[in-house]
Motif scaffolding. Structure first.
Motif, PDB file in Angstrom:
ATOM      1  N   PHE A 172       0.844  -1.264  -0.089  1.00  0.00           N
ATOM      2  CA  PHE A 172       0.184  -0.039   0.122  1.00  0.00           C
ATOM      3  C   PHE A 172       1.145   1.039   0.059  1.00  0.00           C
ATOM      4  N   LEU A 173       1.927   1.326   0.876  1.00  0.00           N
ATOM      5  CA  LEU A 173       2.511   2.403   0.960  1.00  0.00           C
ATOM      6  C   LEU A 173       3.500   2.581  -0.342  1.00  0.00           C
ATOM      7  N   ALA A 174       3.981   1.535  -1.001  1.00  0.00           N
ATOM      8  CA  ALA A 174       4.804   1.765  -2.146  1.00  0.00           C
ATOM      9  C   ALA A 174       3.883   2.118  -3.346  1.00  0.00           C
ATOM     10  N   ARG A 175       2.650   1.642  -3.451  1.00  0.00           N
ATOM     11  CA  ARG A 175       1.777   1.991  -4.554  1.00  0.00           C
ATOM     12  C   ARG A 175       1.245   3.577  -4.487  1.00  0.00           C
ATOM     13  N   TYR A 176       1.242   4.169  -3.081  1.00  0.00           N
ATOM     14  CA  TYR A 176       0.627   5.548  -2.991  1.00  0.00           C
ATOM     15  C   TYR A 176       1.822   6.313  -2.514  1.00  0.00           C
ATOM     16  N   HIS A 177       3.225   5.955  -2.452  1.00  0.00           N
ATOM     17  CA  HIS A 177       4.211   6.583  -1.953  1.00  0.00           C
ATOM     18  C   HIS A 177       4.097   8.059  -2.170  1.00  0.00           C
ATOM     19  N   ARG A 178       3.954   8.349  -3.586  1.00  0.00           N
ATOM     20  CA  ARG A 178       4.173   9.947  -3.886  1.00  0.00           C
ATOM     21  C   ARG A 178       3.297  10.845  -3.451  1.00  0.00           C
ATOM     22  N   PHE A 179       2.040   9.779  -3.591  1.00  0.00           N
ATOM     23  CA  PHE A 179       0.683  10.986  -3.194  1.00  0.00           C
ATOM     24  C   PHE A 179       0.927  11.282  -1.528  1.00  0.00           C
ATOM     25  N   ILE A 180       1.322  10.238  -1.044  1.00  0.00           N
ATOM     26  CA  ILE A 180       1.449  10.450   0.645  1.00  0.00           C
ATOM     27  C   ILE A 180       2.677  11.236   0.979  1.00  0.00           C
ATOM     28  N   SER A 181       3.742  11.112   0.145  1.00  0.00           N
ATOM     29  CA  SER A 181       4.789  12.010   0.367  1.00  0.00           C
ATOM     30  C   SER A 181       4.279  13.659  -0.024  1.00  0.00           C
ATOM     31  N   PHE A 182       3.711  13.693  -1.035  1.00  0.00           N
ATOM     32  CA  PHE A 182       3.052  15.266  -1.428  1.00  0.00           C
ATOM     33  C   PHE A 182       2.149  15.582  -0.414  1.00  0.00           C
ATOM     34  N   ALA A 183       1.139  14.779   0.191  1.00  0.00           N
ATOM     35  CA  ALA A 183       0.173  14.980   1.318  1.00  0.00           C
ATOM     36  C   ALA A 183       1.107  15.508   2.562  1.00  0.00           C
ATOM     37  N   LEU A 184       1.938  14.832   3.044  1.00  0.00           N
ATOM     38  CA  LEU A 184       2.728  15.215   4.203  1.00  0.00           C
ATOM     39  C   LEU A 184       3.403  16.678   3.768  1.00  0.00           C
ATOM     40  N   TYR A 185       4.118  16.672   2.722  1.00  0.00           N
ATOM     41  CA  TYR A 185       4.618  18.272   2.425  1.00  0.00           C
ATOM     42  C   TYR A 185       3.645  19.127   2.336  1.00  0.00           C
ATOM     43  N   LEU A 186       2.375  18.993   2.015  1.00  0.00           N
ATOM     44  CA  LEU A 186       1.280  19.982   1.804  1.00  0.00           C
ATOM     45  C   LEU A 186       0.644  20.311   3.364  1.00  0.00           C
ATOM     46  N   ALA A 187       0.734  19.437   3.995  1.00  0.00           N
ATOM     47  CA  ALA A 187       0.612  19.579   5.559  1.00  0.00           C
ATOM     48  C   ALA A 187       1.476  20.746   6.133  1.00  0.00           C
ATOM     49  N   GLY A 188       3.054  20.510   5.929  1.00  0.00           N
ATOM     50  CA  GLY A 188       3.590  21.444   6.274  1.00  0.00           C
ATOM     51  C   GLY A 188       3.683  22.630   5.676  1.00  0.00           C
ATOM     52  N   PHE A 189       3.297  22.825   4.550  1.00  0.00           N
ATOM     53  CA  PHE A 189       3.204  24.121   3.746  1.00  0.00           C
ATOM     54  C   PHE A 189       1.944  24.934   4.257  1.00  0.00           C
ATOM     55  N   CYS A 190       0.850  24.326   4.596  1.00  0.00           N
ATOM     56  CA  CYS A 190      -0.332  24.719   5.139  1.00  0.00           C
ATOM     57  C   CYS A 190       0.205  25.341   6.534  1.00  0.00           C
ATOM     58  N   MET A 191       1.002  24.453   7.390  1.00  0.00           N
ATOM     59  CA  MET A 191       1.043  24.848   8.687  1.00  0.00           C
ATOM     60  C   MET A 191       2.044  26.194   8.559  1.00  0.00           C
TER      61      MET A 191
END
Length: 457
Positions: A172-191
């Motif tokens: 699961f993590l490998a399949r959606y790795h880039r989406f998860i990475s982008f979501a994590l970065y986006l959370a930091g950007f919003c913060m």
């Protein structure tokens, strides 16, 4: 500048446009933007750089026993012996880490990356701490975690495909790795956006850029070091050893023969050290390449065996690690009376690596020297007595790692069958079967497989 810093944001109505303008100008003055005059002189005047509070990087942390043993020597020779003893200790530690294998090397690279990031971010925090910028250090470390998650996730997907296939959560993590990475970065950007304070807009964006440039310099390039390691430990050991050799030999030649200054950013660097370091490093790299090319442990790509859950370093060495006979040019034949010479092709590649490490690599150090001069600090930290911080030792290594990665991709690496196989294993069974039939047909057309038997009605 000191008076402005004591005053802070100033008094008056915080919402008045005049006051906001004053505060923003005040912040720019502290950063030196308005005092950045392109006139003659050093450019390090108090008017155009921020005041950096004294830190541990500016203090002497040499062990007492070493200080006592060398107390009778002049400062120049004392520094020479301190650097020499600590250099030998680091070289011994480097050999020990190599002996412990790939996992230890990866962990060490990651630890070095974190320490270098911490040293640079700490400088930013010391410079701007009086502004009490909200969430600066928290967000800096959060972005470090996000970027590492992205890069190490890519590495796991590339090199540990069999392990990923075996574990459902990893799939699961490998399949959606880039989406998860982008979501994590986006959370930091919003913060970060939510943390913006009216009177510190510019300063907060300066520090946002500071963090991202640090990530680019430190994390991205340390990831390339690990990529080089997976190509074979020789691609990790030789470039790092080249930079170490050049650093030592340039220091020795400069110490004993240096007379002509090389560059204003590093007043102690001399042309004698630069040239002596170049020739010494080329010879050293050539000999080291010959020694390491003889062992599978160093030349084989680092793989992962899913059955034993361990790294494997076994292969049939590629052509660049097989001894070959070369015909020398006529001019050299007449001089040396040799017609041919036996070499490993990797020895020829080592000349290009050594040339880069000796001629271009030092510019990573000059860049770091300019950075330290801009903030009026001697070293990034005082982690290693006589040497400074970890970043002081790895300023050239990161540039060398990037060149090595580009060199491998451009001149060495071909298609990687193991990576192709790992990609195939991620496909659906119907897709795998389709590729199988296509490949089978292709190999039959080329005569590598017997023709399919004819069907009789």
């Amino acid at each position: 500048m000191t008076e402005l810093r004591k005053r802070g944001g100033g008094g008056g109505d915080p919402d008045s446009s005049e006051n906001i303008s004053d505060k923003e100008t005040d912040g720019d003055d502290r950063l030196g933007l308005q005092g950045d005059m392109e006139g003659e002189g050093d450019g390090d005047s108090k008017a155009d750089t921020p005041d950096v509070p004294l830190s541990s990087a500016d203090t002497d942390n040499t062990p007492q026993c070493l200080n006592k043993a060398l107390e009778g020597l002049p400062p120049r020779w004392k520094n020479y012996w301190i650097r020499g003893v600590l250099s030998l200790a680091m070289i011994f530690g480097f050999f020990l880490i190599i002996y412990m294998g790939p996992i230890t090397l990866i962990l060490v690279v990651m630890s070095v990356q974190i320490k270098c990031f911490q040293e640079i971010i700490t400088i930013g925090y010391r410079v701007y701490h009086s502004y009490e910028l909200p969430w600066f250090r928290t967000l800096s470390w959060y972005f470090l975690i996000c970027v590492n998650y992205f890069f190490y996730g890519e590495t796991v997907a590339d090199y540990f495909g069999a392990l990923v296939q075996r574990e459902e959560p990893l799939q699961f993590l490998a399949r959606y790795h880039r989406f998860i990475s982008f979501a994590l970065y986006l959370a930091g950007f919003c913060m970060f956006v939510l943390s913006l304070v009216k009177k510190h807009y510019r300063l907060q964006f300066y520090m946002f850029a500071w963090t991202h440039v640090t990530l680019l310099i430190v994390v991205t390039q340390s990831h390339l070091v690990i990529q080089n390691l997976f190509e074979g430990m020789i691609w990790f050991i030789v470039p790092i050893s080249i930079v170490i050799c050049n650093d030592i030999m340039a220091y020795l030649f400069g110490f004993f023969f240096g007379r002509t200054p090389l560059i204003k950013l590093s007043p102690k660097k001399t042309w004698e050290g630069f040239i002596g370091g170049f020739f010494s490093t080329v010879v050293f790299g050539f000999i080291l390449a010959y020694l390491l090319s003889q062992f599978q442990y160093f030349v084989c790509p680092v793989g992962y065996n899913s059955e034993t859950n361990s790294f494997t370093i076994e292969c049939e060495p590629s052509d660049i690690f097989v001894m070959q006979e070369y015909t020398l040019p006529a001019a050299i034949q007449n001089t040396l009376r040799w017609k041919t010479v036996n070499l490993y092709p990797f020895q020829i590649h080592s000349i290009f690596l050594s040339s880069f490490g000796s001629l271009i690599g030092p510019f990573g150090g000059f860049f770091a020297s300019g950075f330290k001069r801009a903030f009026k600090i001697k070293d990034f930290a005082n982690t290693i007595p006589g040497h400074g911080g970890i970043m002081d030792r790895f300023d050239c290594q990161y540039l060398m790692a990037t060149f090595t990665h580009v060199y491998i991709a451009s001149f060495i690496r071909g298609p990687n069958p193991s990576k192709v196989l790992q990609q195939l294993l991620l496909l659906q069974p119907e897709q795998q079967l389709s590729i199988f039939h296509t490949l089978q047909s292709h190999l039959r057309d080329r005569g590598m497989l017997p023709a399919a038997p004819a069907h009789h009605d």
